[in-house]
Design a protein around this motif. Sequence first.
Motif, PDB file in Angstrom:
ATOM      1  N   ALA A  41       0.834  -1.210   0.000  1.00 35.77           N
ATOM      2  CA  ALA A  41       0.000   0.000   0.000  1.00 35.77           C
ATOM      3  C   ALA A  41       0.865   1.255   0.000  1.00 35.77           C
ATOM      4  CB  ALA A  41      -0.934  -0.008   1.211  1.00 35.77           C
ATOM      5  N   ALA A  42       1.930   1.247   0.791  1.00 33.86           N
ATOM      6  CA  ALA A  42       2.848   2.400   0.814  1.00 33.86           C
ATOM      7  C   ALA A  42       3.492   2.588  -0.550  1.00 33.86           C
ATOM      8  CB  ALA A  42       3.904   2.216   1.894  1.00 33.86           C
ATOM      9  N   ALA A  43       3.870   1.493  -1.207  1.00 34.50           N
ATOM     10  CA  ALA A  43       4.478   1.595  -2.541  1.00 34.50           C
ATOM     11  C   ALA A  43       3.514   2.231  -3.531  1.00 34.50           C
ATOM     12  CB  ALA A  43       4.917   0.211  -3.031  1.00 34.50           C
ATOM     13  N   VAL A  44       2.248   1.809  -3.486  1.00 29.35           N
ATOM     14  CA  VAL A  44       1.249   2.361  -4.410  1.00 29.35           C
ATOM     15  C   VAL A  44       1.021   3.841  -4.115  1.00 29.35           C
ATOM     16  CG1 VAL A  44      -1.192   2.282  -5.049  1.00 29.35           C
ATOM     17  CG2 VAL A  44       0.125   0.164  -4.864  1.00 29.35           C
ATOM     18  N   VAL A  45       0.863   4.191  -2.845  1.00 31.68           N
ATOM     19  CA  VAL A  45       0.609   5.593  -2.487  1.00 31.68           C
ATOM     20  C   VAL A  45       1.784   6.475  -2.900  1.00 31.68           C
ATOM     21  CG1 VAL A  45       0.316   7.184  -0.537  1.00 31.68           C
ATOM     22  CG2 VAL A  45      -1.004   5.071  -0.636  1.00 31.68           C
ATOM     23  N   VAL A  46       3.007   6.035  -2.617  1.00 30.31           N
ATOM     24  CA  VAL A  46       4.187   6.828  -2.993  1.00 30.31           C
ATOM     25  C   VAL A  46       4.274   6.966  -4.511  1.00 30.31           C
ATOM     26  CG1 VAL A  46       6.717   6.884  -2.974  1.00 30.31           C
ATOM     27  CG2 VAL A  46       5.468   6.292  -0.882  1.00 30.31           C
ATOM     28  N   ALA A  47       3.896   5.913  -5.227  1.00 29.86           N
ATOM     29  CA  ALA A  47       3.981   5.948  -6.694  1.00 29.86           C
ATOM     30  C   ALA A  47       2.961   6.893  -7.318  1.00 29.86           C
ATOM     31  CB  ALA A  47       3.790   4.541  -7.259  1.00 29.86           C
ATOM     32  N   VAL A  48       1.769   6.996  -6.740  1.00 26.88           N
ATOM     33  CA  VAL A  48       0.714   7.752  -7.417  1.00 26.88           C
ATOM     34  C   VAL A  48       0.478   9.159  -6.869  1.00 26.88           C
ATOM     35  CG1 VAL A  48      -0.482   5.667  -8.155  1.00 26.88           C
ATOM     36  CG2 VAL A  48      -1.165   6.770  -6.038  1.00 26.88           C
ATOM     37  N   VAL A  49       0.885   9.419  -5.649  1.00 23.09           N
ATOM     38  CA  VAL A  49       0.631  10.735  -5.064  1.00 23.09           C
ATOM     39  C   VAL A  49       1.758  11.688  -5.443  1.00 23.09           C
ATOM     40  CG1 VAL A  49       0.385  12.018  -2.906  1.00 23.09           C
ATOM     41  CG2 VAL A  49      -0.735   9.807  -3.172  1.00 23.09           C
ATOM     42  N   ALA A  50       1.386  12.806  -6.034  1.00 19.22           N
ATOM     43  CA  ALA A  50       2.370  13.798  -6.470  1.00 19.22           C
ATOM     44  C   ALA A  50       2.469  14.918  -5.436  1.00 19.22           C
ATOM     45  CB  ALA A  50       1.984  14.364  -7.831  1.00 19.22           C
ATOM     46  N   TRP A  51       2.989  14.567  -4.295  1.00 21.25           N
ATOM     47  CA  TRP A  51       3.188  15.532  -3.223  1.00 21.25           C
ATOM     48  C   TRP A  51       4.662  15.500  -2.868  1.00 21.25           C
ATOM     49  CZ3 TRP A  51       2.876  14.329   2.503  1.00 21.25           C
ATOM     50  CH2 TRP A  51       2.954  15.495   3.268  1.00 21.25           C
ATOM     51  N   ARG A  52       5.231  16.618  -2.645  1.00 20.26           N
ATOM     52  CA  ARG A  52       6.661  16.744  -2.417  1.00 20.26           C
ATOM     53  C   ARG A  52       7.161  15.885  -1.263  1.00 20.26           C
ATOM     54  NH1 ARG A  52      10.307  21.761  -0.643  1.00 20.26           N
ATOM     55  NH2 ARG A  52       9.781  21.111   1.363  1.00 20.26           N
ATOM     56  N   TRP A  53       6.380  15.728  -0.220  1.00 19.22           N
ATOM     57  CA  TRP A  53       6.828  15.017   0.976  1.00 19.22           C
ATOM     58  C   TRP A  53       6.328  13.581   1.064  1.00 19.22           C
ATOM     59  CZ3 TRP A  53      10.713  17.130   3.309  1.00 19.22           C
ATOM     60  CH2 TRP A  53      10.883  18.508   3.229  1.00 19.22           C
ATOM     61  N   ILE A  54       5.739  13.049  -0.011  1.00 17.10           N
ATOM     62  CA  ILE A  54       5.201  11.689   0.038  1.00 17.10           C
ATOM     63  C   ILE A  54       6.308  10.655   0.264  1.00 17.10           C
ATOM     64  CG2 ILE A  54       5.237  11.145  -2.422  1.00 17.10           C
ATOM     65  CD1 ILE A  54       2.427  10.358   0.100  1.00 17.10           C
ATOM     66  N   ALA A  55       7.518  10.978  -0.148  1.00 14.71           N
ATOM     67  CA  ALA A  55       8.641  10.058   0.078  1.00 14.71           C
ATOM     68  C   ALA A  55       8.861   9.819   1.570  1.00 14.71           C
ATOM     69  CB  ALA A  55       9.908  10.594  -0.573  1.00 14.71           C
ATOM     70  N   ALA A  56       8.492  10.797   2.397  1.00 14.47           N
ATOM     71  CA  ALA A  56       8.637  10.627   3.847  1.00 14.47           C
ATOM     72  C   ALA A  56       7.756   9.480   4.340  1.00 14.47           C
ATOM     73  CB  ALA A  56       8.277  11.925   4.566  1.00 14.47           C
ATOM     74  N   LEU A  57       6.571   9.329   3.771  1.00 12.48           N
ATOM     75  CA  LEU A  57       5.700   8.226   4.155  1.00 12.48           C
ATOM     76  C   LEU A  57       6.369   6.888   3.843  1.00 12.48           C
ATOM     77  CD1 LEU A  57       2.923   7.057   5.063  1.00 12.48           C
ATOM     78  CD2 LEU A  57       2.315   7.128   2.639  1.00 12.48           C
ATOM     79  N   GLY A  58       6.876   6.762   2.633  1.00 15.11           N
ATOM     80  CA  GLY A  58       7.549   5.520   2.242  1.00 15.11           C
ATOM     81  C   GLY A  58       8.763   5.233   3.105  1.00 15.11           C
ATOM     82  N   LEU A  59       9.524   6.261   3.407  1.00 19.95           N
ATOM     83  CA  LEU A  59      10.699   6.097   4.257  1.00 19.95           C
ATOM     84  C   LEU A  59      10.294   5.667   5.659  1.00 19.95           C
ATOM     85  CD1 LEU A  59      13.721   6.346   4.803  1.00 19.95           C
ATOM     86  CD2 LEU A  59      13.378   8.794   5.173  1.00 19.95           C
ATOM     87  N   LEU A  60       9.254   6.269   6.205  1.00 16.33           N
ATOM     88  CA  LEU A  60       8.788   5.895   7.551  1.00 16.33           C
ATOM     89  C   LEU A  60       8.309   4.448   7.596  1.00 16.33           C
ATOM     90  CD1 LEU A  60       6.910   9.120   8.681  1.00 16.33           C
ATOM     91  CD2 LEU A  60       9.027   8.185   9.621  1.00 16.33           C
ATOM     92  N   VAL A  61       7.571   4.027   6.582  1.00 17.27           N
ATOM     93  CA  VAL A  61       7.090   2.646   6.538  1.00 17.27           C
ATOM     94  C   VAL A  61       8.268   1.681   6.456  1.00 17.27           C
ATOM     95  CG1 VAL A  61       5.821   0.956   5.143  1.00 17.27           C
ATOM     96  CG2 VAL A  61       4.823   3.191   5.610  1.00 17.27           C
ATOM     97  N   ALA A  62       9.225   1.968   5.563  1.00 16.11           N
ATOM     98  CA  ALA A  62      10.394   1.096   5.421  1.00 16.11           C
ATOM     99  C   ALA A  62      11.204   1.047   6.711  1.00 16.11           C
ATOM    100  CB  ALA A  62      11.266   1.565   4.258  1.00 16.11           C
ATOM    101  N   ALA A  63      11.399   2.195   7.338  1.00 13.11           N
ATOM    102  CA  ALA A  63      12.169   2.234   8.586  1.00 13.11           C
ATOM    103  C   ALA A  63      11.426   1.486   9.693  1.00 13.11           C
ATOM    104  CB  ALA A  63      12.430   3.677   8.993  1.00 13.11           C
ATOM    105  N   PHE A  64      10.114   1.644   9.772  1.00  9.35           N
ATOM    106  CA  PHE A  64       9.313   0.963  10.783  1.00  9.35           C
ATOM    107  C   PHE A  64       9.427  -0.552  10.634  1.00  9.35           C
ATOM    108  CE2 PHE A  64       5.231  -0.914  12.086  1.00  9.35           C
ATOM    109  CZ  PHE A  64       5.210  -0.539  13.421  1.00  9.35           C
ATOM    110  N   VAL A  65       9.283  -1.041   9.409  1.00  3.75           N
ATOM    111  CA  VAL A  65       9.374  -2.487   9.166  1.00  3.75           C
ATOM    112  C   VAL A  65      10.795  -2.981   9.430  1.00  3.75           C
ATOM    113  CG1 VAL A  65       9.163  -4.296   7.408  1.00  3.75           C
ATOM    114  CG2 VAL A  65       7.434  -2.506   7.566  1.00  3.75           C
ATOM    115  N   ALA A  66      11.794  -2.199   9.037  1.00  4.56           N
ATOM    116  CA  ALA A  66      13.188  -2.599   9.269  1.00  4.56           C
ATOM    117  C   ALA A  66      13.494  -2.700  10.759  1.00  4.56           C
ATOM    118  CB  ALA A  66      14.141  -1.608   8.598  1.00  4.56           C
ATOM    119  N   VAL A  67      13.052  -1.725  11.525  1.00  4.13           N
ATOM    120  CA  VAL A  67      13.270  -1.767  12.977  1.00  4.13           C
ATOM    121  C   VAL A  67      12.545  -2.968  13.574  1.00  4.13           C
ATOM    122  CG1 VAL A  67      12.752  -0.577  15.149  1.00  4.13           C
ATOM    123  CG2 VAL A  67      13.763   0.681  13.239  1.00  4.13           C
TER     124      VAL A  67
END
Length: 118
Positions: A41-67
């Motif tokens: 879901a994070a991959a889809v949202v980051v791919a389709v949302v054209a907002w400057r800070w959307i990468a922060a969402l993807g980074l937070l999800v990846a960091a959360f899962v990694a931790v």
Amino acid sequence: MQAKTVLVAGLATAAVGTLLEYVTGVPGFPTVPPGPIILAAAAVVVAVVAWRWIAALGLLVAAFVAVGAIASGTTVGLLATPQVPGQFVAALVQVLGLVVAVVGGVVALVAAPVPARP
């Protein structure tokens, strides 16, 4: 290749790796594992949302899962036991995807254009 694309690819790869862990019988997964769903879901949202800070969402999800993967000890244990090839490969795919997602997310945030102030 844009950093945002790398982030999306990393999230998708981590989702596949997590799903493979479930399919190969890694203990501790619920009947419907949330990890692959959240990552995809994070991959889809980051791919389709054209907002400057959307990468922060993807980074937070990846960091959360990694931790979570590190804190649980399960992923580290799977990587330490290559004699169970299916689970080892699944954990390796997940970790590689998370590393790519975190690096892509950091680069995407650093490279995000800053709008000029009037």
